[in-house]
Motif scaffolding. Structure first.
Motif, PDB file in Angstrom:
ATOM      1  N   VAL A  72     -24.178-104.259 -50.107  1.00  0.00           N
ATOM      2  CA  VAL A  72     -24.031-103.975 -48.675  1.00  0.00           C
ATOM      3  C   VAL A  72     -25.403-104.161 -48.017  1.00  0.00           C
ATOM      4  O   VAL A  72     -26.435-104.072 -48.685  1.00  0.00           O
ATOM      5  CB  VAL A  72     -23.526-102.539 -48.410  1.00  0.00           C
ATOM      6  CG1 VAL A  72     -22.127-102.342 -48.969  1.00  0.00           C
ATOM      7  CG2 VAL A  72     -24.488-101.500 -48.972  1.00  0.00           C
ATOM      8  N   THR A  91     -26.255-100.498 -43.577  1.00  0.00           N
ATOM      9  CA  THR A  91     -24.999 -99.867 -43.993  1.00  0.00           C
ATOM     10  C   THR A  91     -25.274 -98.808 -45.055  1.00  0.00           C
ATOM     11  O   THR A  91     -24.716 -97.708 -45.027  1.00  0.00           O
ATOM     12  CB  THR A  91     -24.032-100.934 -44.571  1.00  0.00           C
ATOM     13  OG1 THR A  91     -23.821-101.931 -43.577  1.00  0.00           O
ATOM     14  CG2 THR A  91     -22.713-100.326 -44.989  1.00  0.00           C
ATOM     15  N   ARG A 139     -24.449 -94.863 -44.753  1.00  0.00           N
ATOM     16  CA  ARG A 139     -23.595 -94.181 -45.739  1.00  0.00           C
ATOM     17  C   ARG A 139     -24.342 -93.036 -46.414  1.00  0.00           C
ATOM     18  O   ARG A 139     -23.760 -92.003 -46.743  1.00  0.00           O
ATOM     19  CB  ARG A 139     -23.099 -95.174 -46.789  1.00  0.00           C
ATOM     20  CG  ARG A 139     -22.092 -96.152 -46.227  1.00  0.00           C
ATOM     21  CD  ARG A 139     -21.589 -97.094 -47.301  1.00  0.00           C
ATOM     22  NE  ARG A 139     -20.694 -98.087 -46.749  1.00  0.00           N
ATOM     23  CZ  ARG A 139     -20.122 -99.049 -47.448  1.00  0.00           C
ATOM     24  NH1 ARG A 139     -20.369 -99.143 -48.748  1.00  0.00           N
ATOM     25  NH2 ARG A 139     -19.322 -99.919 -46.875  1.00  0.00           N
TER      26      ARG A 139
END
Lengths: 83, 219
Positions: B181, B185, B189
């Motif tokens: 990713v 991102t 997260r």
């Protein structure tokens, strides 16, 4: 100037050394004047230690280790050209 | 959100395997695997949340690793390389079994979970009125099993970045490469995982009567 909400949002990225120079400077400037965020930063450090210790201590069960050893022994044999 | 360098780090021959080993000094796959085995197994347990699936996943990871070892240019980066293989193998494993990783959503949490602050909640609820180390005393309530139970209830997509960075010491960039990713991102997260973790620790402490809340005091 950043407020406490933004400082808290940056806190773990700061501990991971993932912030660029400008956000770091803004964050550290905020800490100079905010006792609450200093406390939360220290708490975050301890929280991360608790997680690292609690989550990190896992050992392979003996039966699985034995199966894996068989697998790796075959890999060793293949490397030596004896398989 | 703080500005970060947005990097897509999917090429494992890049950040995870940069330099080339001297062939004469190159360690065998078996040696590398043995060295990483406990850590790899722990990671597989956290991905699958199931000991049997973890057994299958760690073996599948080693089989794939064995076949691809010649492609790993720097054996000192084997840990990240194996974790990336395990992550990919887990997707195939779950697809083959037609299941998603089990999760326990937090009902009371909004989409981002940003409202909740464990630090503030402890200060407001003051579960140890005579403590000089209120926040630390709260953390001292948790045994390893308690931490694992809370961790297991975090949404997997948010849990894995926490495990890779906080538990296994990967940089966010390395974790982004392992999970395939972008770095932004991954950081997002990580933040959401942290918030679920904070909420989970507090809810766990209340549910298991490790702390007494204001509401209970008033009853």
């Amino acid at each position: 100037m950043i407020d406490c909400t933004e400082a808290v949002r940056r806190m773990w990225a700061y501990l991971e050394h993932e912030l660029d120079a400008k956000p770091v400077a803004e964050f550290e400037f905020h800490l100079e004047t905010c006792q609450r965020c200093c406390g939360e930063l220290e708490f975050s450090r301890h929280l991360r230690e608790v997680v690292a210790v609690g989550e990190g201590a896992t050992q392979v069960p003996p039966e699985l280790r034995s199966r894996i050893e068989t697998l790796l022994a075959k890999a060793d044999d293949t490397n030596r050209g004896t398989a | 959100m703080a500005s970060v360098v947005e990097t897509r780090a999917t090429d494992l021959t890049g950040p995870i395997a940069r330099t080339v080993d001297d062939p004469a000094e190159r360690r065998s796959f078996a040696d590398v695997a043995r060295e990483q085995l406990d850590r790899l197994y722990g990671f597989c347990v956290r991905i699958t949340n199931d000991p049997n699936d973890a057994d299958d996943l760690v073996q599948e990871t080693l089989l794939r690793g064995m076949r691809a070892y010649d492609d790993l240019r720097d054996a000192s980066r084997a840990k990240g390389w194996l974790f990336a293989i395990a992550t990919n193998a887990s997707r195939d494993l779950f697809r083959a079994r037609g299941r998603q990783v089990a999760t326990v959503p937090f009902d009371t949490m909004d989409a981002d979970g940003d409202d909740f602050s464990l630090f503030q909640t402890i200060a407001i609820e003051d579960p140890f009125p005579y403590s000089d180390e209120l926040h630390l005393d709260f953390l001292r309530l948790f045994r390893d099993d308690d931490v694992r139970a809370v961790f297991g209830s975090i949404t997997p997509a948010f849990r894995l970045p926490l495990i890779l960075t906080v538990v296994h010491g990967f940089s966010c960039k390395e974790a982004a490469a392992i999970l395939e990713v972008p770095l932004g991102t991954l950081l997002s997260r990580l933040h959401r995982g942290r918030k679920q973790l904070e909420r989970g620790l507090w809810d766990y402490a209340v549910k298991n009567s490790l702390v007494t809340t204001t509401d209970e005091d008033e009853r």
